[in-house]
Design a protein around this motif. Structure first.
Motif, PDB file in Angstrom:
ATOM      1  N   ARG A 104       0.707  -1.162   0.173  1.00  0.00           N
ATOM      2  CA  ARG A 104       0.015  -0.033  -0.222  1.00  0.00           C
ATOM      3  C   ARG A 104       0.859   1.251  -0.031  1.00  0.00           C
ATOM      4  O   ARG A 104       0.511   2.299  -0.639  1.00  0.00           O
TER       5      ARG A 104
ATOM      6  N   SER B  92       0.598   3.556  -3.213  1.00  0.00           N
ATOM      7  CA  SER B  92      -0.090   5.061  -2.817  1.00  0.00           C
ATOM      8  C   SER B  92       0.718   6.267  -3.261  1.00  0.00           C
ATOM      9  O   SER B  92       0.184   7.323  -3.376  1.00  0.00           O
TER      10      SER B  92
ATOM     11  N   ASP C  78      -8.949  -0.446   0.341  1.00  0.00           N
ATOM     12  CA  ASP C  78      -9.114  -1.015   1.655  1.00  0.00           C
ATOM     13  C   ASP C  78     -10.485  -1.412   2.229  1.00  0.00           C
ATOM     14  O   ASP C  78     -10.466  -1.961   2.901  1.00  0.00           O
TER      15      ASP C  78
END
Length: 324
Positions: free
Chosen positions: A85, A89, A126
């Motif tokens: 992640r 990101s 998520d």
């Protein structure tokens, strides 16, 4: 969060699944994939079940370093979801080693067989606890597309790779390819001359390669002259599929060189078609349980034509370029 400007690579299956994960990143960043395509000589392996081998001039890691591509390979496997992640990101795709046994979207391997694989991660959600990955539907298939894989499955698949395939060290377990790389491209002519120069400098290796072709041909003839052994024929078909993949890679990279090298492309394209004919012969024999008799004379002629075309290919290169 999804990295939208990254597309699957379904042109060819080159060496292994790592490159079908890596090439989309290269194309996104403007890194010419020719640096990697022309790093290998594609040669016959004397083992029919293997079919083909790739002789690399440089390791993938050395080539990445030489080209100045910045990669991050350090990660905490105990916090895998967090690590993935973090990079995604930041708009940075990640290639991860996994075991397909734990991938529910791979019906060919899920809970059936352990199989090492490289998976490209391009996004996450998520709320639904899924990653977006570039994945195909079956082994060696050129059906790569964006698909979903749960956080739980990703953790299990990566742990499975470490448990079953920790001895495989060709590529890092985890590789994030950083943005902003600038690589000075080479002309197609330089790639072509480098490829030809390497062939001319390795004539003994090429002779060994052609000798392996003769051994493979003998094994195919012996296989179909003996009683039907379905398991052995299937292993042989796996090897012939690998040869066809290798020939597809050969003609793909030669085609990228343009019309100046069309003669080289034509030789290899003919060889590719001949191997496809060999596959058809053996596949018909396999799936009919031997009820469809093989025309041994025709099969022998095809194998002979492959040998003649391969020899002519290298003779053409030597005569045209060795003295120049």
């Amino acid at each position: 969060m999804i990295i939208n400007d990254i597309e699957p690579f379904n042109e060819i299956y080159f060496k292994g699944c790592f490159y079908n994960a890596f090439f989309p990143i290269c194309l996104r960043l403007g890194i010419p994939i020719d640096f990697f395509l022309f790093n290998d000589l594609i040669l016959y392996d004397e083992n029919l079940s293997t079919g083909i081998e790739y002789k690399s001039e440089k390791t993938i890691n050395d080539l990445i370093i030489e080209l100045g591509i910045e990669v991050s390979t350090k990660y905490d496997p105990n916090n895998l979801v967090k690590e993935l992640r973090y990079y995604i990101s930041k708009d940075i795709p990640v290639i991860l080693c996994i075991d397909c046994f734990y991938e529910s979207i791979r019906i060919d391997t899920y809970q059936v067989m352990h199989w090492p694989h490289n998976l490209l991660f391009v996004g996450f959600d998520d709320m639904n606890e899924v990653f977006y990955v570039i994945e195909h539907h079956y082994r060696d298939g050129l059906t790569y597309q964006r698909r979903e894989l749960s956080y739980k499955e990703v953790k299990a698949a990566h742990a499975g790779f470490i448990d079953y395939f920790s001895n495989l060290e060709d590529v890092p377990l985890f590789m994030a390819v950083n943005n902003g790389v600038k690589i000075e491209s080479k002309s197609k002519e330089k790639f072509a001359l480098g490829y030809i120069k390497r062939i001319c400098a390795n004539q003994q290796l090429i002779r060994h390669h052609l000798n392996n072709l003769m051994k493979i041909s003998e094994k195919i003839n012996k296989l179909v002259l003996t009683n039907l052994n379905k398991e052995e024929i299937m292993r042989s078909l796996d090897g012939i599929n690998a040869i066809i993949h290798g020939k597809e890679a050969e003609i793909y990279r030669l085609k990228r060189l343009g019309r100046t090298y069309i003669n080289l492309y034509d030789y290899q394209y003919n060889i590719f078609q001949l191997w496809c004919n060999v596959r058809v012969f053996l596949a018909k024999y396999y799936y009919s349980d031997g009820k469809i008799p093989l025309k041994m004379g025709k099969l022998g002629m095809i194998l002979s034509d492959i040998k003649k075309n391969e020899e002519s290919y290298y003779q053409f290169i030597y005569l045209k370029y060795l003295s120049s």
